[in-house]
Design an enzyme around this catalytic site. Structure first.
Site, short mmCIF file in Angstrom:
data_model
loop_
_atom_site.label_atom_id
_atom_site.label_comp_id
_atom_site.label_asym_id
_atom_site.label_seq_id
_atom_site.Cartn_x
_atom_site.Cartn_y
_atom_site.Cartn_z
N LYS A 123 10.75 9.41 -21.10
CA LYS A 123 10.99 10.67 -21.79
C LYS A 123 10.38 10.68 -23.19
CE LYS A 123 13.24 12.85 -18.55
NZ LYS A 123 12.70 14.09 -17.95
N TYR A 131 14.17 4.95 -18.47
CA TYR A 131 14.28 6.40 -18.52
C TYR A 131 13.87 6.92 -19.90
CZ TYR A 131 16.40 11.06 -18.15
OH TYR A 131 16.61 12.41 -18.13
N ALA A 187 11.99 5.49 -22.15
CA ALA A 187 10.56 5.29 -22.37
C ALA A 187 9.75 6.40 -21.70
CB ALA A 187 10.13 3.92 -21.84
N ASP A 235 4.47 14.69 -3.08
CA ASP A 235 5.43 13.66 -3.47
C ASP A 235 5.21 13.29 -4.93
OD1 ASP A 235 7.11 11.50 -3.76
OD2 ASP A 235 6.44 10.46 -1.95
#
Length: 232
Positions: A148, A144, A146, A54
Site C-alpha cells: 500500500k 500489506y 509495503a 486473474d
C-alpha cells in the site's frame, strides 16, 4: 453516462461503489477472476460488461485483456480489489509477499498502463482505494503495508505524469471497513469480528463518488477516512 472499470466489485467496497454507479445509470466494466464470477457479476449488475482476468497474475493481464472487448473510452478506472495476509517479517513466506505485491501493487500499475489510452481520451480519473496501512505500518502488517505504501507512490507518480493529459488521480485511505477482508483480518489477529465497530462500505463508496463527481476545475489527491462514532 460515464463509463467505469472496477476491480473488486464482487464484495465490500467494490460492490458498494458498483451498486451506486449502477443505480445512477453509468456504464460498468467489472473485472472477475474467472468465468463463473463474471457470470455472477453480470447477474447482480444487469447491463454491466464483464472482463475475466486473474489479478494475482499481472504478467497475464495484457494477454487476457487482449482477447476481450474493451471500452473505447473510460471516465474512471477504480482499483478496489486487494488482499491482506498478516504475519511477522520473520515468518512471512516469499509466496505471501509475491501474491500481496502482485494483487495490491503490480496489477494496478499494469491495468493502468493498459488502459491509459482510454483514460486520456476522456480525460478520465484513476482512483486507488488504498488503506491506512499505506500511510503507517505496524507489526505484522509489513507485506500489506509495503504494497500500500507502493500504491501511494504509484498514484503520486502517475498524477505527476498524466497531469498534462487531463487525467486525475486520487488515493483513498480507509480505516477499517466492515467487509469480508476485515473479517479475515480479525481472525488473523485472534479477535471477534464486530462489523458495527467499523466503517460501512457505503461510506467509502460515498467518498469515492465525491472524488469522481468533483468539477473539472479541481482534483482531490488524497482522502483519509476513519471510523467515527455511529451511536449503534
Amino acid at each position: 453516462m460515464a463509463t467505469h472499470l472496477i476491480t473488486g466489485a464482487g464484495s465490500g467496497i467494490g460492490e458498494a461503489v458498483a451498486q451506486r454507479l449502477h443505480e445512477r445509470g453509468d456504464e460498468l466494466w467489472l473485472v472477475a477472476r474467472d468465468a463463473g464470477r463474471a457470470k455472477d457479476l453480470a447477474a447482480r449488475f444487469p447491463g454491466a460488461h464483464t472482463l475475466v482476468a486473474d489479478l494475482a497474475v499481472p504478467d497475464r493481464l495484457s494477454w487476457a485483456l487482449g482477447h476481450q472487448a474493451l471500452p473505447d473510452r473510460l471516465d474512471s478506472l477504480l482499483h478496489i480489489a486487494g488482499v491482506s495476509d498478516l504475519g511477522t517479517v520473520g515468518e512471512l513466506s516469499t509466496k505471501t509477499w509475491n501474491r500481496t505485491l502482485a494483487v495490491n501493487l503490480v496489477t494496478p500499475a499494469e491495468l493502468t498502463r493498459l488502459l491509459l489510452p482510454q483514460l486520456r481520451i476522456s480525460r478520465g480519473h484513476v482512483v486507488f482505494v488504498n488503506s491506512g496501512a499505506g500511510l503507517n505500518a505496524r507489526a505484522e502488517w509489513s507485506a500489506y503495508a509495503a504494497s500500500k505504501h507502493g500504491l501511494k507512490a504509484l498514484a503520486d507518480s502517475l498524477r505527476d505524469e498524466e497531469h498534462t493529459n487531463g487525467v486525475r488521480v486520487t488515493s483513498v485511505y480507509p480505516g477499517r471497513v466492515a467487509t469480508a477482508m476485515q473479517a479475515h483480518v480479525q481472525r488473523q489477529e485472534g479477535k471477534e469480528y464486530t462489523p458495527e465497530k467499523w466503517i460501512d462500505p457505503q461510506s467509502i463508496a460515498t467518498t469515492v463518488l465525491l472524488a469522481l463527481d468533483l468539477p473539472r476545475d479541481a482534483e482531490v489527491h488524497d482522502l483519509s477516512v476513519r471510523p467515527g462514532y455511529s451511536g449503534r
